[in-house]
Write a protein that holds these residues in place. Structure first.
Motif, PDB file in Angstrom:
ATOM      1  N   GLN A 191      -7.935  18.406 -29.305  1.00 55.25           N
ATOM      2  CA  GLN A 191      -8.366  18.329 -27.906  1.00 55.25           C
ATOM      3  C   GLN A 191      -9.074  19.613 -27.489  1.00 55.25           C
ATOM      4  N   GLU A 192      -8.574  20.762 -27.961  1.00 57.10           N
ATOM      5  CA  GLU A 192      -9.195  22.042 -27.612  1.00 57.10           C
ATOM      6  C   GLU A 192     -10.616  22.128 -28.158  1.00 57.10           C
ATOM      7  N   ARG A 193     -10.818  21.679 -29.384  1.00 56.21           N
ATOM      8  CA  ARG A 193     -12.148  21.726 -29.966  1.00 56.21           C
ATOM      9  C   ARG A 193     -13.110  20.811 -29.221  1.00 56.21           C
ATOM     10  N   ARG A 194     -12.656  19.636 -28.883  1.00 50.74           N
ATOM     11  CA  ARG A 194     -13.528  18.712 -28.163  1.00 50.74           C
ATOM     12  C   ARG A 194     -13.815  19.205 -26.754  1.00 50.74           C
ATOM     13  N   SER A 195     -12.814  19.802 -26.113  1.00 51.34           N
ATOM     14  CA  SER A 195     -13.043  20.357 -24.778  1.00 51.34           C
ATOM     15  C   SER A 195     -14.027  21.520 -24.836  1.00 51.34           C
ATOM     16  N   ALA A 196     -13.904  22.358 -25.876  1.00 48.21           N
ATOM     17  CA  ALA A 196     -14.843  23.469 -26.020  1.00 48.21           C
ATOM     18  C   ALA A 196     -16.266  22.946 -26.229  1.00 48.21           C
TER      19      ALA A 196
END
Length: 422
Positions: free
Chosen positions: A63-68
């Motif tokens: 989720q963090e990678r996609r949000s970034a």
């Protein structure tokens, strides 16, 4: 071992375990707070709700990678939009199309360099982004100052630095604009209005991009009913938790926003379509229709909350959502959709027309008010830009027809008042 966990660190694995434990504790605690459930019903809800809330989502590191990535795309969109806005204010208004929107353009333009205009535009765009989601932004700030562990990646991490930019940049921008505003008031009105509107649109773009990235490749262990169970479970829990504040408009507004967001997630859920072949258009339509009916039923509960007059009315809505949750947990879609409104082409067209009524009124007023007798060319340009920008803003989900009426009235008063002064 699952492929999702082959390339993560020990710290990321510990965070995943901690997140699963937190969800398990949350589900157990909230299920026992729902009144009217038997032990057997609680035993049915707990595993289904836990899977929908925890296992039905991507791991935190993913989720963090996609949000970034979504933040990077939103920043790229912001740079492109800022450049386009500055070009329009400096060069576009001198073209044939610009001359139709703005009748008078001084030779010196805004009276400042493009670099200064860019520094002014940035905080204004940030201010528009914060204002369109002011309640959410304040909740994120309180969470970050109180318990930082509740702040997740994505929009929260983008909100806090944005607040700092706005708090520092907007006062400086106001002082700078005040010094040169008299050189071309219409131009500065255009820049300010379009920057605020663009900031509001930017937030919507970020949410759409983030949702699209999540739907393109969802968690492989996500089940078809997870989104329906998750939406009904969280909505039911929130309503029972807010029972003591049923008569507070701010609490009702928060609950309605949550239910409406859940309805959009259910309606746009692509998980059930993964097993459908491309040529099976009828089956795809049937699945979408079923989830669309559930989304519309959630919206009906949201509208009913706005018309609550007593605690008994509020309890009836809570009991209805609880019954829907039990039906979803048991995969009894016939019972779940028994009282759902029927979706037809006419009802969907009516809903689209209702959403477009406010923007259409604003655009029509922006075209007609400057042509009325007694409205001068300079205030007419400001009125036109104001109403066209408000029409774009009214396309966002939070806009209503009341916004259109109030903007038309205030714009007309502004134009006539400016004419009287001259």
């Amino acid at each position: 071992m699952d492929i999702w966990f082959r390339f993560i660190t020990r710290r990321q694995a510990d965070r995943e375990t901690e997140n699963e434990r937190a969800w398990h504790h949350y589900v157990l605690l909230r299920v026992h707070e729902i009144p009217g459930l038997t032990a057997q019903e609680r035993g049915e809800i707990v595993p289904a709700a836990y899977h929908a809330c925890s296992d039905g989502h991507l791991p935190l590191w993913s989720q963090e990678r996609r949000s970034a990535a979504a933040i990077a795309l939103a920043l790229l969109f912001a740079l492109i939009g800022c450049a386009g806005l500055l070009w329009f204010v400096n060069e576009g208004v001198r073209t044939e199309l610009g001359s139709w929107l703005v009748s008078h353009v001084p030779a010196e333009g805004l009276g400042t360099s493009v670099r200064t205009q860019a520094l002014i535009t940035g905080p204004l765009i940030g201010l528009g982004a914060l204002l369109i989601r002011f309640t959410t932004s304040m909740r994120i700030l309180r969470s970050a100052l109180g318990d930082g562990s509740r702040v997740t990646w994505g929009l929260p991490y983008a909100t806090i630095p944005l607040m700092a930019v706005v708090l520092v940049g907007c006062p400086w921008a106001a002082v700078t604009i005040a010094d040169v505003y008299a050189s071309w008031p219409t131009g500065w009105n255009i820049l300010i209005a379009l920057a605020l509107v663009f900031g509001a649109v930017l937030v919507r773009v970020f949410l759409v991009v983030a949702g699209w990235m999540e739907s393109v490749r969802p968690a492989p262990w996500n089940r078809s009913d997870d989104e329906a169970i998750r939406s009904l479970f969280l909505s039911t829990v929130n309503l029972y938790q807010s029972r003591d504040y049923w008569d507070k408009p701010s609490e009702i507004a928060y609950l309605r926003n949550h239910i409406d967001a859940s309805a959009r997630r259910v309606e746009n859920n692509r998980i059930p379509l993964r097993a459908v072949r491309f040529r099976e258009r009828g089956l795809r339509t049937e699945i979408r229709h079923k989830h669309g009916k559930l989304a519309e039923q959630l919206r009906l509960h949201s509208r009913s909350l706005a018309q609550v007059h007593s605690l008994s009315d509020y309890d009836r809505i809570c009991d209805s959502l609880r019954a829907g949750l039990l039906a979803a947990v048991r995969s009894d879609w016939d019972e779940l959709l028994r009282h759902a409104p029927e979706l037809t082409a006419a009802s969907q067209l009516r809903r689209a027309l209702n959403r477009l009524t406010g923007p259409a009124v604003l655009v029509a007023a922006g075209l007609l008010i400057p042509l009325l007798p007694g409205v001068g060319p300079v205030p007419g340009d400001s009125v036109r830009i104001l109403l066209l920008a408000s029409g774009a803003l009214a396309l966002l989900p939070a806009a209503t027809t009341n916004l259109a009426r109030s903007d038309v009235q205030s714009a007309l008063d502004k134009a006539l008042f400016s004419k009287d002064k001259t």
